[in-house]
Write an enzyme that holds these catalytic residues in place. Structure first.
Site, PDB file in Angstrom:
ATOM      1  N   THR A 232       0.849  -1.200   0.000  1.00  0.00           N
ATOM      2  CA  THR A 232       0.000   0.000   0.000  1.00  0.00           C
ATOM      3  C   THR A 232       0.882   1.246   0.000  1.00  0.00           C
ATOM      4  O   THR A 232       0.415   2.330   0.305  1.00  0.00           O
ATOM      5  CB  THR A 232      -0.914   0.044   1.254  1.00  0.00           C
ATOM      6  OG1 THR A 232      -0.077  -0.051   2.409  1.00  0.00           O
ATOM      7  CG2 THR A 232      -1.941  -1.063   1.265  1.00  0.00           C
ATOM      8  N   ASP A 258      -2.208  -1.814  -3.720  1.00  0.00           N
ATOM      9  CA  ASP A 258      -3.016  -0.596  -3.835  1.00  0.00           C
ATOM     10  C   ASP A 258      -2.276   0.424  -4.686  1.00  0.00           C
ATOM     11  O   ASP A 258      -2.782   1.509  -4.947  1.00  0.00           O
ATOM     12  CB  ASP A 258      -3.283  -0.033  -2.428  1.00  0.00           C
ATOM     13  CG  ASP A 258      -4.222   1.165  -2.452  1.00  0.00           C
ATOM     14  OD1 ASP A 258      -5.313   1.041  -3.047  1.00  0.00           O
ATOM     15  OD2 ASP A 258      -3.865   2.225  -1.907  1.00  0.00           O
ATOM     16  N   GLU A 263       1.034   3.227 -12.432  1.00  0.00           N
ATOM     17  CA  GLU A 263      -0.339   3.595 -12.088  1.00  0.00           C
ATOM     18  C   GLU A 263      -0.789   4.941 -12.649  1.00  0.00           C
ATOM     19  O   GLU A 263      -1.984   5.163 -12.832  1.00  0.00           O
ATOM     20  CB  GLU A 263      -0.544   3.573 -10.575  1.00  0.00           C
ATOM     21  CG  GLU A 263       0.160   4.678  -9.807  1.00  0.00           C
ATOM     22  CD  GLU A 263      -0.167   4.643  -8.316  1.00  0.00           C
ATOM     23  OE1 GLU A 263      -0.044   3.585  -7.680  1.00  0.00           O
ATOM     24  OE2 GLU A 263      -0.540   5.714  -7.782  1.00  0.00           O
TER      25      GLU A 263
HETATM   26  P1  NAI Z   1       6.625   7.665   7.526  1.00  0.00           P
HETATM   27  O1  NAI Z   1       7.640   8.613   7.017  1.00  0.00           O
HETATM   28  O2  NAI Z   1       5.904   7.972   8.797  1.00  0.00           O
HETATM   29  O3  NAI Z   1       7.303   6.222   7.719  1.00  0.00           O
HETATM   30  C1  NAI Z   1       8.180   5.653   6.803  1.00  0.00           C
HETATM   31  C2  NAI Z   1       9.089   4.719   7.590  1.00  0.00           C
HETATM   32  O4  NAI Z   1       9.903   4.027   6.650  1.00  0.00           O
HETATM   33  C3  NAI Z   1      10.017   5.455   8.559  1.00  0.00           C
HETATM   34  O5  NAI Z   1       9.957   4.864   9.843  1.00  0.00           O
HETATM   35  C4  NAI Z   1      11.398   5.285   7.924  1.00  0.00           C
HETATM   36  O6  NAI Z   1      12.445   5.206   8.883  1.00  0.00           O
HETATM   37  C5  NAI Z   1      11.200   3.960   7.202  1.00  0.00           C
HETATM   38  N1  NAI Z   1      12.183   3.727   6.175  1.00  0.00           N
HETATM   39  C6  NAI Z   1      12.869   4.623   5.420  1.00  0.00           C
HETATM   40  N2  NAI Z   1      13.714   3.974   4.591  1.00  0.00           N
HETATM   41  C7  NAI Z   1      13.546   2.663   4.833  1.00  0.00           C
HETATM   42  C8  NAI Z   1      14.149   1.494   4.303  1.00  0.00           C
HETATM   43  N3  NAI Z   1      15.112   1.571   3.374  1.00  0.00           N
HETATM   44  N4  NAI Z   1      13.740   0.297   4.759  1.00  0.00           N
HETATM   45  C9  NAI Z   1      12.788   0.216   5.730  1.00  0.00           C
HETATM   46  N5  NAI Z   1      12.200   1.287   6.281  1.00  0.00           N
HETATM   47  C10 NAI Z   1      12.576   2.491   5.840  1.00  0.00           C
HETATM   48  O7  NAI Z   1       5.607   7.424   6.333  1.00  0.00           O
HETATM   49  P2  NAI Z   1       4.128   6.836   6.420  1.00  0.00           P
HETATM   50  O8  NAI Z   1       3.160   7.943   6.667  1.00  0.00           O
HETATM   51  O9  NAI Z   1       4.102   5.687   7.330  1.00  0.00           O
HETATM   52  O10 NAI Z   1       3.912   6.375   4.916  1.00  0.00           O
HETATM   53  C11 NAI Z   1       4.642   5.297   4.361  1.00  0.00           C
HETATM   54  C12 NAI Z   1       4.437   5.293   2.870  1.00  0.00           C
HETATM   55  O11 NAI Z   1       3.068   4.967   2.598  1.00  0.00           O
HETATM   56  C13 NAI Z   1       4.644   6.665   2.205  1.00  0.00           C
HETATM   57  O12 NAI Z   1       5.987   6.826   1.824  1.00  0.00           O
HETATM   58  C14 NAI Z   1       3.735   6.617   1.023  1.00  0.00           C
HETATM   59  O13 NAI Z   1       4.504   6.216  -0.081  1.00  0.00           O
HETATM   60  C15 NAI Z   1       2.714   5.525   1.350  1.00  0.00           C
HETATM   61  N6  NAI Z   1       1.339   6.012   1.433  1.00  0.00           N
HETATM   62  C16 NAI Z   1       0.371   5.385   0.683  1.00  0.00           C
HETATM   63  C17 NAI Z   1      -0.939   5.788   0.741  1.00  0.00           C
HETATM   64  C18 NAI Z   1      -2.034   5.087  -0.030  1.00  0.00           C
HETATM   65  O14 NAI Z   1      -3.134   5.609  -0.117  1.00  0.00           O
HETATM   66  N7  NAI Z   1      -1.792   3.927  -0.597  1.00  0.00           N
HETATM   67  C19 NAI Z   1      -1.334   6.930   1.586  1.00  0.00           C
HETATM   68  C20 NAI Z   1      -0.265   7.483   2.375  1.00  0.00           C
HETATM   69  C21 NAI Z   1       1.034   7.045   2.278  1.00  0.00           C
END
Ligand code: NAI
Length: 332
Positions: A232, A258, A263
């Site tokens: 997602t 998702d 896309e």
């Molecule tokens: P966030 O910034 O709060 O969390 C991202 C986490 O990934 C952080 O803890 C970070 O340390 C970690 N991270 C960074 N590089 C990494 C790596 N190489 N390996 C493992 N972990 C790593 O972001 P959030 O809000 O949790 O969102 C995550 C992703 O979800 C976003 O980047 C976005 O792409 C996606 N998203 C999708 C949505 C949808 O509707 N499908 C809606 C909102 C976000």
């Protein structure tokens, strides 16, 4: 103060118009995505408001800056589609909505897991045809299974807590450990171990150079046969061709996405009367154990309200120079 929106859907207008009453910005909505084809049409705007598939590349940023735009406001969390370096170079400010309802995305990931596992989408159609047979609907208990979570930020955290509630063993990988999650029972491990040990793998890390095609032929090779993969986060975390091969060889047992690599040509559009030229997504959708949703994980009332409220607040703060230090919403 004028804000021009790109990739606008009817629901964006409803929520932004509602929350703009407190600000009184002039809002102009374009349905097309932002890219080189339209950027020259921008006339006297202070900010552009963009979404996940807008292409805010160097060429676009240069024209935005020349036309007087000062702010690029992302109404989403991910910012991989904006060239931050070039924006900085041209003095543009960039903001986003870091966490607008992490639960919305985490709950959608769970919905995908349950649908793939218990085949409720097939059961729904089956009983409507008066077919009350259970053959082919066999699932498995989630309780006691190992769920691997890649990325334990806002969404990953919410997802871990849901899966702990269900009784799963949660194994996580992140470059930063979350101590609260450890206390809640999450075990951190290397990415390799997460891939090896998990029955279900859910991706919640951002897309960047290190995470691009994280799921590929070689990483799939280390996973359990029959593994369920849920994405997602962003389409390019998965090498779609490799995943198709692994679905064909039965190494991947279930896939829920998702988001999809290509896309931008498909999602958020009604193409029901069109010929789809993308053979990759058509092949994916032909598998009975693949579930595709069109980037709807964020799509709840709560999330859309938060997105509108935070985006307008970001723009207001940037325009008036009242941003708070170290605010994760302000990228540059
Ligand atoms: P966030 O910034 O709060 O969390 C991202 C986490 O990934 C952080 O803890 C970070 O340390 C970690 N991270 C960074 N590089 C990494 C790596 N190489 N390996 C493992 N972990 C790593 O972001 P959030 O809000 O949790 O969102 C995550 C992703 O979800 C976003 O980047 C976005 O792409 C996606 N998203 C999708 C949505 C949808 O509707 N499908 C809606 C909102 C976000």
């Amino acid at each position: 103060m004028k804000i021009i929106f790109f990739s606008t859907q009817p629901y964006d207008k409803i929520f932004f118009n509602k929350y703009n009453t407190g600000y009184g910005f002039e809002l102009e909505y374009f349905e097309t995505h932002l890219g080189p084809h339209i950027v020259n049409a921008i006339d006297k705007a202070d900010a552009v408001c963009v979404f996940v598939n807008d292409r805010v590349i160097a060429e676009v940023i240069k024209v935005l800056a020349e036309s007087g735009v000062k702010i690029i406001a992302l109404r989403c969390a991910g910012f991989n589609n904006v060239d931050l370096e070039t924006a900085k170079q041209y003095g543009l400010r960039v903001c986003r909505v870091p966490a607008y309802s992490p639960q919305a995305v985490a709950e959608h990931a769970l919905a995908m897991i349950l649908t793939l596992n218990r085949k409720t989408h097939k059961a729904y159609n089956r009983v409507r045809e008066q077919n009350f047979s259970l053959n082919g609907l066999l699932g498995f208990n989630l309780h006691g299974k190992t769920v691997g979570v890649v990325g334990t930020g806002n969404i990953g955290k919410a997802f871990c807590n849901i899966m702990i509630g269900i009784g799963c063993n949660v194994l996580a990988f992140d470059i930063v450990k979350d101590e609260k999650l450890v206390k809640a029972g999450v075990k951190y491990a290397s990415l390799k171990e997460v891939f090896i040990q998990s029955d279900i793998i859910s991706l919640h890390c951002p897309l960047n150079d290190t995470t691009k095609h994280l799921i590929n032929e070689s990483s799939i090779g280390t996973m359990k046969k029959g593994v369920m993969i849920i994405n997602t986060s962003r389409g390019k975390l998965i090498n779609t061709e490799d995943v198709i091969d692994a679905l064909k060889s039965r190494h991947i047992g279930y896939l829920g996405i998702d988001v999809y690599e290509q896309e931008e040509k498909l999602f958020f559009k009604d193409l029901s009367a069109s010929i789809i030229e993308d053979d990759v997504i058509q092949r994916l959708m032909s598998f009975p154990n693949v579930l595709v949703t069109a980037h709807q994980a964020f799509f709840t009332e709560e999330a859309l309200s938060q997105i509108a409220i935070k985006t307008l607040q970001n723009i207001q703060q940037l325009l008036t120079g009242t941003t708070v230090q170290n605010d994760p919403a302000i990228m540059i």
